[in-house]
Write a protein that holds these residues in place. Structure first.
Motif, PDB file in Angstrom:
ATOM      1  N   GLU A   1      -1.109 -17.415   1.042  1.00  0.00           N
ATOM      2  CA  GLU A   1      -1.647 -16.246   1.727  1.00  0.00           C
ATOM      3  C   GLU A   1      -1.126 -14.957   1.101  1.00  0.00           C
ATOM      4  OE1 GLU A   1      -3.979 -16.043   4.012  1.00  0.00           O
ATOM      5  OE2 GLU A   1      -4.220 -18.225   3.887  1.00  0.00           O
ATOM      6  N   ARG A   2       0.152 -14.973   0.718  1.00  0.00           N
ATOM      7  CA  ARG A   2       0.723 -13.770   0.106  1.00  0.00           C
ATOM      8  C   ARG A   2       0.070 -13.486  -1.242  1.00  0.00           C
ATOM      9  NH1 ARG A   2       7.096 -12.987   0.181  1.00  0.00           N
ATOM     10  NH2 ARG A   2       6.504 -12.877   2.374  1.00  0.00           N
ATOM     11  N   LYS A   3      -0.174 -14.555  -2.011  1.00  0.00           N
ATOM     12  CA  LYS A   3      -0.849 -14.372  -3.307  1.00  0.00           C
ATOM     13  C   LYS A   3      -2.248 -13.806  -3.113  1.00  0.00           C
ATOM     14  CE  LYS A   3       1.623 -17.889  -5.993  1.00  0.00           C
ATOM     15  NZ  LYS A   3       1.511 -19.158  -6.738  1.00  0.00           N
ATOM     16  N   ARG A   4      -2.948 -14.306  -2.074  1.00  0.00           N
ATOM     17  CA  ARG A   4      -4.278 -13.782  -1.798  1.00  0.00           C
ATOM     18  C   ARG A   4      -4.211 -12.314  -1.409  1.00  0.00           C
ATOM     19  NH1 ARG A   4      -6.540 -18.789   1.954  1.00  0.00           N
ATOM     20  NH2 ARG A   4      -6.834 -20.306   0.253  1.00  0.00           N
ATOM     21  N   ALA A   5      -3.199 -11.975  -0.568  1.00  0.00           N
ATOM     22  CA  ALA A   5      -3.047 -10.584  -0.140  1.00  0.00           C
ATOM     23  C   ALA A   5      -2.709  -9.688  -1.332  1.00  0.00           C
ATOM     24  CB  ALA A   5      -1.964 -10.482   0.927  1.00  0.00           C
ATOM     25  N   GLU A   6      -1.835 -10.182  -2.210  1.00  0.00           N
ATOM     26  CA  GLU A   6      -1.469  -9.398  -3.394  1.00  0.00           C
ATOM     27  C   GLU A   6      -2.659  -9.209  -4.318  1.00  0.00           C
ATOM     28  OE1 GLU A   6       1.731 -11.607  -5.023  1.00  0.00           O
ATOM     29  OE2 GLU A   6       3.252 -10.757  -3.658  1.00  0.00           O
ATOM     30  N   GLU A   7      -3.461 -10.267  -4.449  1.00  0.00           N
ATOM     31  CA  GLU A   7      -4.655 -10.179  -5.286  1.00  0.00           C
ATOM     32  C   GLU A   7      -5.643  -9.179  -4.697  1.00  0.00           C
ATOM     33  OE1 GLU A   7      -7.215 -10.909  -8.439  1.00  0.00           O
ATOM     34  OE2 GLU A   7      -5.108 -11.472  -8.165  1.00  0.00           O
ATOM     35  N   ALA A   8      -5.799  -9.236  -3.353  1.00  0.00           N
ATOM     36  CA  ALA A   8      -6.705  -8.284  -2.694  1.00  0.00           C
ATOM     37  C   ALA A   8      -6.196  -6.855  -2.849  1.00  0.00           C
ATOM     38  CB  ALA A   8      -6.838  -8.644  -1.218  1.00  0.00           C
ATOM     39  N   LEU A   9      -4.863  -6.680  -2.761  1.00  0.00           N
ATOM     40  CA  LEU A   9      -4.276  -5.349  -2.924  1.00  0.00           C
ATOM     41  C   LEU A   9      -4.485  -4.825  -4.339  1.00  0.00           C
ATOM     42  CD1 LEU A   9      -2.603  -3.020  -1.808  1.00  0.00           C
ATOM     43  CD2 LEU A   9      -0.537  -4.272  -2.465  1.00  0.00           C
ATOM     44  N   ARG A  10      -4.298  -5.717  -5.317  1.00  0.00           N
ATOM     45  CA  ARG A  10      -4.519  -5.300  -6.711  1.00  0.00           C
ATOM     46  C   ARG A  10      -5.975  -4.902  -6.935  1.00  0.00           C
ATOM     47  NH1 ARG A  10      -0.775  -9.508  -7.876  1.00  0.00           N
ATOM     48  NH2 ARG A  10      -2.475 -11.019  -8.089  1.00  0.00           N
ATOM     49  N   ASN A  11      -6.881  -5.677  -6.355  1.00  0.00           N
ATOM     50  CA  ASN A  11      -8.298  -5.345  -6.510  1.00  0.00           C
ATOM     51  C   ASN A  11      -8.615  -4.013  -5.837  1.00  0.00           C
ATOM     52  OD1 ASN A  11      -8.731  -7.747  -7.863  1.00  0.00           O
ATOM     53  ND2 ASN A  11      -9.373  -8.862  -6.027  1.00  0.00           N
ATOM     54  N   SER A  12      -8.000  -3.810  -4.636  1.00  0.00           N
ATOM     55  CA  SER A  12      -8.233  -2.560  -3.925  1.00  0.00           C
ATOM     56  C   SER A  12      -7.676  -1.371  -4.712  1.00  0.00           C
ATOM     57  CB  SER A  12      -7.587  -2.623  -2.545  1.00  0.00           C
ATOM     58  OG  SER A  12      -7.732  -1.397  -1.861  1.00  0.00           O
ATOM     59  N   GLU A  13      -6.470  -1.558  -5.270  1.00  0.00           N
ATOM     60  CA  GLU A  13      -5.862  -0.480  -6.054  1.00  0.00           C
ATOM     61  C   GLU A  13      -6.660  -0.199  -7.313  1.00  0.00           C
ATOM     62  OE1 GLU A  13      -1.936  -1.945  -6.672  1.00  0.00           O
ATOM     63  OE2 GLU A  13      -1.145  -1.071  -4.812  1.00  0.00           O
ATOM     64  N   ALA A  14      -7.167  -1.278  -7.922  1.00  0.00           N
ATOM     65  CA  ALA A  14      -7.975  -1.094  -9.133  1.00  0.00           C
ATOM     66  C   ALA A  14      -9.251  -0.327  -8.800  1.00  0.00           C
ATOM     67  CB  ALA A  14      -8.314  -2.457  -9.741  1.00  0.00           C
ATOM     68  N   LEU A  15      -9.877  -0.674  -7.656  1.00  0.00           N
ATOM     69  CA  LEU A  15     -11.074   0.030  -7.235  1.00  0.00           C
ATOM     70  C   LEU A  15     -10.769   1.495  -6.933  1.00  0.00           C
ATOM     71  CD1 LEU A  15     -14.055  -0.024  -6.406  1.00  0.00           C
ATOM     72  CD2 LEU A  15     -13.318  -0.725  -4.112  1.00  0.00           C
ATOM     73  N   TYR A  16      -9.660   1.714  -6.208  1.00  0.00           N
ATOM     74  CA  TYR A  16      -9.267   3.088  -5.876  1.00  0.00           C
ATOM     75  C   TYR A  16      -8.983   3.897  -7.146  1.00  0.00           C
ATOM     76  CZ  TYR A  16      -6.356   6.921  -4.163  1.00  0.00           C
ATOM     77  OH  TYR A  16      -5.824   8.160  -3.914  1.00  0.00           O
ATOM     78  N   HIS A  17      -8.259   3.281  -8.065  1.00  0.00           N
ATOM     79  CA  HIS A  17      -7.915   3.967  -9.307  1.00  0.00           C
ATOM     80  C   HIS A  17      -9.171   4.295 -10.109  1.00  0.00           C
ATOM     81  CE1 HIS A  17      -6.429   4.351 -13.491  1.00  0.00           C
ATOM     82  NE2 HIS A  17      -5.376   4.916 -12.896  1.00  0.00           N
ATOM     83  N   SER A  18     -10.091   3.321 -10.149  1.00  0.00           N
ATOM     84  CA  SER A  18     -11.331   3.556 -10.883  1.00  0.00           C
ATOM     85  C   SER A  18     -12.128   4.678 -10.241  1.00  0.00           C
ATOM     86  CB  SER A  18     -12.152   2.263 -10.905  1.00  0.00           C
ATOM     87  OG  SER A  18     -13.419   2.487 -11.510  1.00  0.00           O
TER      88      SER A  18
END
Length: 211
Positions: free
Chosen positions: A119-136
């Motif tokens: 679950e933590r890996k999924r949350a971290e992956e979702a956070l990375r995707n969210s940050e990547a989207l925000y950064h983009s």
């Protein structure tokens, strides 16, 4: 001769022989018969003990009955040893059951930990995707996007901000408005920031300036 033959057979382990006394006065015959019966009883009890039945009890004929006393002591000792072994086996069984329970608890804890890690890996992956989207999004907006700390230092600026100010990211991060803008403009920005910090209200305005 007959008694001698039977005695030889008994000494070889064949206890099924018996001699019937010749008469009531046949002391030797009666003694031999009693001995053969007694030995047969001992043999039956010994066989039962050998197969695990330790509840055998042979009562000595007299205090001087060395064989009967020895057999009785042996049977009692075996019974005590067996009880001790049963007690130890019970303790071992309890220990094994306790170990099994602990292993089961450990397995359940490990499974729960694996689920938590997943679950933590999924949350971290979702956070990375969210940050990547925000950064983009932030990097591609045609607007100046920036963040400052409570001391007025820039902690983040987008690429458009750098291009508008004609400075690299390294030249801006950690600096204040007073390091980048003319003093009057920097003071105005500082006052606006203080107003937002103190009132916790949004401050909407359109600003135009030329660097």
């Amino acid at each position: 001769q007959e008694m001698a033959n039977i005695a030889t057979a008994i000494s070889l382990g064949n206890l099924s022989h018996s001699i019937q006394p010749r008469s009531e006065r046949d002391v030797f015959g009666h003694a031999f018969l009693n001995m053969s019966v007694y030995l047969n009883d001992l043999a039956v009890a010994a066989t039962a003990i050998a197969t695990g039945d330790l509840d055998q009890d042979i009562q000595p004929k007299t205090k001087q009955d060395v064989l009967g006393n020895a057999f009785r002591m042996m049977a009692l000792q075996l019974h005590e040893n067996f009880e001790t072994i049963e007690t130890q086996l019970g303790k071992i069984q309890h220990t094994l059951e306790e170990r099994e329970r602990l292993l089961d608890d450990l397995q359940k804890s490990n499974e729960a930990l694996q689920r938590e890690i997943t679950e933590r890996k999924r949350a971290e992956e979702a956070l990375r995707n969210s940050e990547a989207l925000y950064h983009s999004l932030v990097e591609n907006l045609p607007q100046n996007i920036f963040c400052r700390d409570l001391d007025g230092r820039f902690t983040f600026v987008n690429q458009h901000f750098c291009e508008m100010e004609g400075k690299s990211l390294e030249e801006i991060i950690g600096k204040t408005d007073f390091d980048i803008y003319p003093p009057e403009l920097a003071k105005k920005y500082w006052k606006d920031d203080q107003y937002v910090i103190e009132t916790r209200e949004n401050l909407d305005m359109v600003e135009e300036h030329q660097s």
